[in-house]
Scaffold this motif. Structure first.
Motif, PDB file in Angstrom:
ATOM      1  N   GLY A 134       0.959  -1.200   0.005  1.00  0.00           N
ATOM      2  CA  GLY A 134       0.471   0.051   0.077  1.00  0.00           C
ATOM      3  C   GLY A 134       0.532   1.255   0.334  1.00  0.00           C
ATOM      4  O   GLY A 134       0.695   2.367   0.132  1.00  0.00           O
ATOM      5  N   ARG A 135       2.129   1.358  -0.385  1.00  0.00           N
ATOM      6  CA  ARG A 135       2.815   2.289  -0.348  1.00  0.00           C
ATOM      7  C   ARG A 135       3.932   2.900  -1.951  1.00  0.00           C
ATOM      8  O   ARG A 135       3.956   1.428  -2.295  1.00  0.00           O
ATOM      9  CB  ARG A 135       4.015   2.771   1.037  1.00  0.00           C
ATOM     10  CG  ARG A 135       3.461   2.435   1.926  1.00  0.00           C
ATOM     11  CD  ARG A 135       4.496   2.293   3.556  1.00  0.00           C
ATOM     12  NE  ARG A 135       3.825   2.324   5.112  1.00  0.00           N
ATOM     13  CZ  ARG A 135       4.683   1.757   5.568  1.00  0.00           C
ATOM     14  NH1 ARG A 135       5.973   2.754   5.931  1.00  0.00           N
ATOM     15  NH2 ARG A 135       3.949   2.194   7.042  1.00  0.00           N
ATOM     16  N   GLU A 136       4.455   3.651  -1.735  1.00  0.00           N
ATOM     17  CA  GLU A 136       4.947   3.357  -2.948  1.00  0.00           C
ATOM     18  C   GLU A 136       6.210   3.098  -2.847  1.00  0.00           C
ATOM     19  O   GLU A 136       7.551   3.862  -1.855  1.00  0.00           O
ATOM     20  CB  GLU A 136       4.972   4.894  -3.166  1.00  0.00           C
ATOM     21  CG  GLU A 136       3.913   5.948  -3.682  1.00  0.00           C
ATOM     22  CD  GLU A 136       3.944   7.165  -4.363  1.00  0.00           C
ATOM     23  OE1 GLU A 136       5.351   7.702  -4.270  1.00  0.00           O
ATOM     24  OE2 GLU A 136       3.288   8.016  -4.215  1.00  0.00           O
ATOM     25  N   ILE A 137       6.613   1.515  -3.557  1.00  0.00           N
ATOM     26  CA  ILE A 137       8.060   1.502  -2.542  1.00  0.00           C
ATOM     27  C   ILE A 137       8.889   1.452  -4.247  1.00  0.00           C
ATOM     28  O   ILE A 137      10.022   0.911  -3.616  1.00  0.00           O
ATOM     29  CB  ILE A 137       7.338  -0.075  -2.905  1.00  0.00           C
ATOM     30  CG1 ILE A 137       7.216  -1.094  -4.440  1.00  0.00           C
ATOM     31  CG2 ILE A 137       6.436  -0.195  -1.691  1.00  0.00           C
ATOM     32  CD1 ILE A 137       6.678  -2.720  -3.949  1.00  0.00           C
ATOM     33  N   LEU A 138       8.609   2.223  -5.321  1.00  0.00           N
ATOM     34  CA  LEU A 138       9.705   2.371  -6.172  1.00  0.00           C
ATOM     35  C   LEU A 138      10.646   3.144  -5.760  1.00  0.00           C
ATOM     36  O   LEU A 138      12.176   3.289  -6.094  1.00  0.00           O
ATOM     37  CB  LEU A 138       9.433   2.598  -7.665  1.00  0.00           C
ATOM     38  CG  LEU A 138       9.183   1.187  -8.328  1.00  0.00           C
ATOM     39  CD1 LEU A 138       8.326   1.833  -9.831  1.00  0.00           C
ATOM     40  CD2 LEU A 138       9.652  -0.065  -8.706  1.00  0.00           C
ATOM     41  N   SER A 139      10.647   3.656  -4.812  1.00  0.00           N
ATOM     42  CA  SER A 139      11.510   5.204  -3.730  1.00  0.00           C
ATOM     43  C   SER A 139      11.788   4.032  -3.339  1.00  0.00           C
ATOM     44  O   SER A 139      12.565   5.020  -2.215  1.00  0.00           O
ATOM     45  CB  SER A 139      10.435   6.507  -4.202  1.00  0.00           C
ATOM     46  OG  SER A 139      10.107   5.993  -3.132  1.00  0.00           O
ATOM     47  N   SER A 140      11.102   3.280  -2.520  1.00  0.00           N
ATOM     48  CA  SER A 140      12.219   2.287  -1.191  1.00  0.00           C
ATOM     49  C   SER A 140      13.096   0.981  -1.503  1.00  0.00           C
ATOM     50  O   SER A 140      12.144  -0.211  -0.902  1.00  0.00           O
ATOM     51  CB  SER A 140      11.172   2.364  -0.061  1.00  0.00           C
ATOM     52  OG  SER A 140      11.920   2.172   0.917  1.00  0.00           O
TER      53      SER A 140
ATOM     54  N   LYS B 107       0.396   3.690  -8.392  1.00  0.00           N
ATOM     55  CA  LYS B 107       0.402   4.522  -7.672  1.00  0.00           C
ATOM     56  C   LYS B 107       2.425   3.680  -7.001  1.00  0.00           C
ATOM     57  O   LYS B 107       2.903   4.324  -6.064  1.00  0.00           O
ATOM     58  CB  LYS B 107       0.340   4.773  -6.340  1.00  0.00           C
ATOM     59  CG  LYS B 107      -1.011   6.071  -6.926  1.00  0.00           C
ATOM     60  CD  LYS B 107      -2.021   6.209  -5.310  1.00  0.00           C
ATOM     61  CE  LYS B 107      -2.970   7.168  -6.021  1.00  0.00           C
ATOM     62  NZ  LYS B 107      -3.556   7.395  -4.973  1.00  0.00           N
ATOM     63  N   ASN B 108       2.671   3.210  -7.939  1.00  0.00           N
ATOM     64  CA  ASN B 108       3.873   2.181  -7.523  1.00  0.00           C
ATOM     65  C   ASN B 108       3.669   1.545  -5.905  1.00  0.00           C
ATOM     66  O   ASN B 108       4.694   0.834  -5.812  1.00  0.00           O
ATOM     67  CB  ASN B 108       5.443   2.741  -7.052  1.00  0.00           C
ATOM     68  CG  ASN B 108       5.664   2.829  -8.586  1.00  0.00           C
ATOM     69  OD1 ASN B 108       5.166   2.462 -10.017  1.00  0.00           O
ATOM     70  ND2 ASN B 108       5.992   4.175  -9.089  1.00  0.00           N
ATOM     71  N   ALA B 109       2.122   1.295  -5.908  1.00  0.00           N
ATOM     72  CA  ALA B 109       2.139   0.393  -4.189  1.00  0.00           C
ATOM     73  C   ALA B 109       1.664  -1.149  -4.331  1.00  0.00           C
ATOM     74  O   ALA B 109       1.523  -0.934  -5.687  1.00  0.00           O
ATOM     75  CB  ALA B 109       0.893   0.787  -3.486  1.00  0.00           C
ATOM     76  N   LEU B 110       2.047  -2.241  -3.485  1.00  0.00           N
ATOM     77  CA  LEU B 110       2.432  -3.340  -3.948  1.00  0.00           C
ATOM     78  C   LEU B 110       0.679  -3.340  -3.859  1.00  0.00           C
ATOM     79  O   LEU B 110       0.099  -3.201  -2.977  1.00  0.00           O
ATOM     80  CB  LEU B 110       3.103  -3.927  -2.599  1.00  0.00           C
ATOM     81  CG  LEU B 110       2.850  -5.541  -2.670  1.00  0.00           C
ATOM     82  CD1 LEU B 110       4.115  -6.157  -4.336  1.00  0.00           C
ATOM     83  CD2 LEU B 110       3.634  -5.828  -1.302  1.00  0.00           C
ATOM     84  N   ILE B 111       0.708  -4.413  -5.192  1.00  0.00           N
ATOM     85  CA  ILE B 111      -0.789  -5.559  -5.415  1.00  0.00           C
ATOM     86  C   ILE B 111      -0.546  -6.549  -4.348  1.00  0.00           C
ATOM     87  O   ILE B 111      -2.073  -6.844  -4.187  1.00  0.00           O
ATOM     88  CB  ILE B 111      -1.626  -5.125  -6.323  1.00  0.00           C
ATOM     89  CG1 ILE B 111      -1.525  -3.718  -6.789  1.00  0.00           C
ATOM     90  CG2 ILE B 111      -2.575  -5.901  -5.933  1.00  0.00           C
ATOM     91  CD1 ILE B 111      -1.920  -3.336  -8.821  1.00  0.00           C
ATOM     92  N   SER B 112      -0.196  -6.825  -4.893  1.00  0.00           N
ATOM     93  CA  SER B 112       0.580  -8.206  -4.608  1.00  0.00           C
ATOM     94  C   SER B 112       1.628  -8.643  -4.611  1.00  0.00           C
ATOM     95  O   SER B 112       2.645  -8.672  -5.690  1.00  0.00           O
ATOM     96  CB  SER B 112      -0.536  -9.722  -5.546  1.00  0.00           C
ATOM     97  OG  SER B 112      -0.540 -10.992  -4.728  1.00  0.00           O
TER      98      SER B 112
ATOM     99  N   ALA C 153      -2.625  -4.687 -12.543  1.00  0.00           N
ATOM    100  CA  ALA C 153      -0.821  -4.390 -12.229  1.00  0.00           C
ATOM    101  C   ALA C 153      -0.268  -3.800 -13.826  1.00  0.00           C
ATOM    102  O   ALA C 153      -0.404  -4.001 -14.363  1.00  0.00           O
ATOM    103  CB  ALA C 153       0.351  -5.498 -12.288  1.00  0.00           C
ATOM    104  N   THR C 154       0.020  -2.147 -13.147  1.00  0.00           N
ATOM    105  CA  THR C 154       0.403  -1.436 -13.796  1.00  0.00           C
ATOM    106  C   THR C 154       2.204  -1.393 -14.551  1.00  0.00           C
ATOM    107  O   THR C 154       3.263  -1.068 -15.132  1.00  0.00           O
ATOM    108  CB  THR C 154       0.123   0.256 -13.752  1.00  0.00           C
ATOM    109  OG1 THR C 154       0.931   0.502 -12.534  1.00  0.00           O
ATOM    110  CG2 THR C 154      -1.062   0.142 -13.869  1.00  0.00           C
ATOM    111  N   ALA C 155       2.832  -1.984 -13.062  1.00  0.00           N
ATOM    112  CA  ALA C 155       4.322  -1.886 -13.004  1.00  0.00           C
ATOM    113  C   ALA C 155       4.515  -3.846 -12.146  1.00  0.00           C
ATOM    114  O   ALA C 155       3.452  -4.465 -11.763  1.00  0.00           O
ATOM    115  CB  ALA C 155       4.995  -1.182 -12.380  1.00  0.00           C
TER     116      ALA C 155
END
Length: 205
Positions: free
Chosen positions: A126-132, A160-165, A193-195
């Protein structure tokens, strides 16, 4: 007969012999109990970052091994597997090869590992993980450390680059795992998923 001691009657006129009770050996408190108390106090006062991996592992083992010194066991586990994460990620069969680790303790360590994996997943879901990337790598390492077979794992992200699964797409042998792009794309479309982040381990390395 045990030794006696003298006691004097009224006005000290005649000595009275009173038998001593059989003396019982004074049992000393096991040295590791004091160490456990001190280690808990250090953890409470300074926090986990002040303790090295083997002491954090000791704290975990206190509950699993209540009547023994856990420091040698903790150090043996780290010598065998390398890091705290790799200890928790090790298979039950390998954990039991370490002296002091039986089936029940090995299983309890895997329960702790499962809790750590869930916690790591909740930190990135649920967070933007590509920057982490650091959190992503820590999570993947916890989930896959000492996995005996190769895995092809996929993190599916939304716009939003948040984890779906997080899913294991394929499991292979010790040095090979098949990858089918068609299946990857199909699953990404199913989840909208978009990424995606593709993760692959090398257990033989």
């Amino acid at each position: 007969m045990g030794k006696s001691r003298q006691a004097y009657g009224y006005l000290g006129e005649q000595p009275v012999l009173l038998p001593l009770r059989n003396s019982e050996p004074v049992r000393e408190k096991p040295h590791y109990l004091g160490h456990r108390d001190r280690l808990r106090e250090r953890f409470a006062a300074a926090g986990p970052d002040a303790l090295p991996d083997y002491e954090i592992l000791e704290l975990l083992l206190f509950r699993l091994i209540p009547r023994a010194d856990t420091k040698p066991v903790a150090k043996a586990l780290l010598a065998r597997f390398g890091t705290l994460g790799e200890v928790l990620g090790a298979p039950v069969t390998l954990l039991q090869e370490v002296k002091g680790i039986g089936p029940a303790i090995a299983l309890d360590l895997k329960v702790i590992a499962a809790a750590a994996s869930r916690m790591a997943r909740s930190e990135i879901k649920g967070r933007e993980i590509l920057s982490s990337w650091e959190k992503v790598l820590d999570y993947c390492h916890t989930a896959m450390a000492f996995e005996a077979r190769e895995q092809f794992r996929i993190l599916f992200l939304d716009k939003k680059n948040a984890l779906i699964s997080d899913e294991v797409q394929q499991q292979g042998t010790v040095d090979h795992t098949p990858v089918y792009p068609r299946e990857v794309i199909k699953r990404a479309l199913e989840l909208s998923a978009t990424a995606i982040v593709l993760v692959h381990n090398h257990p033989t390395h």
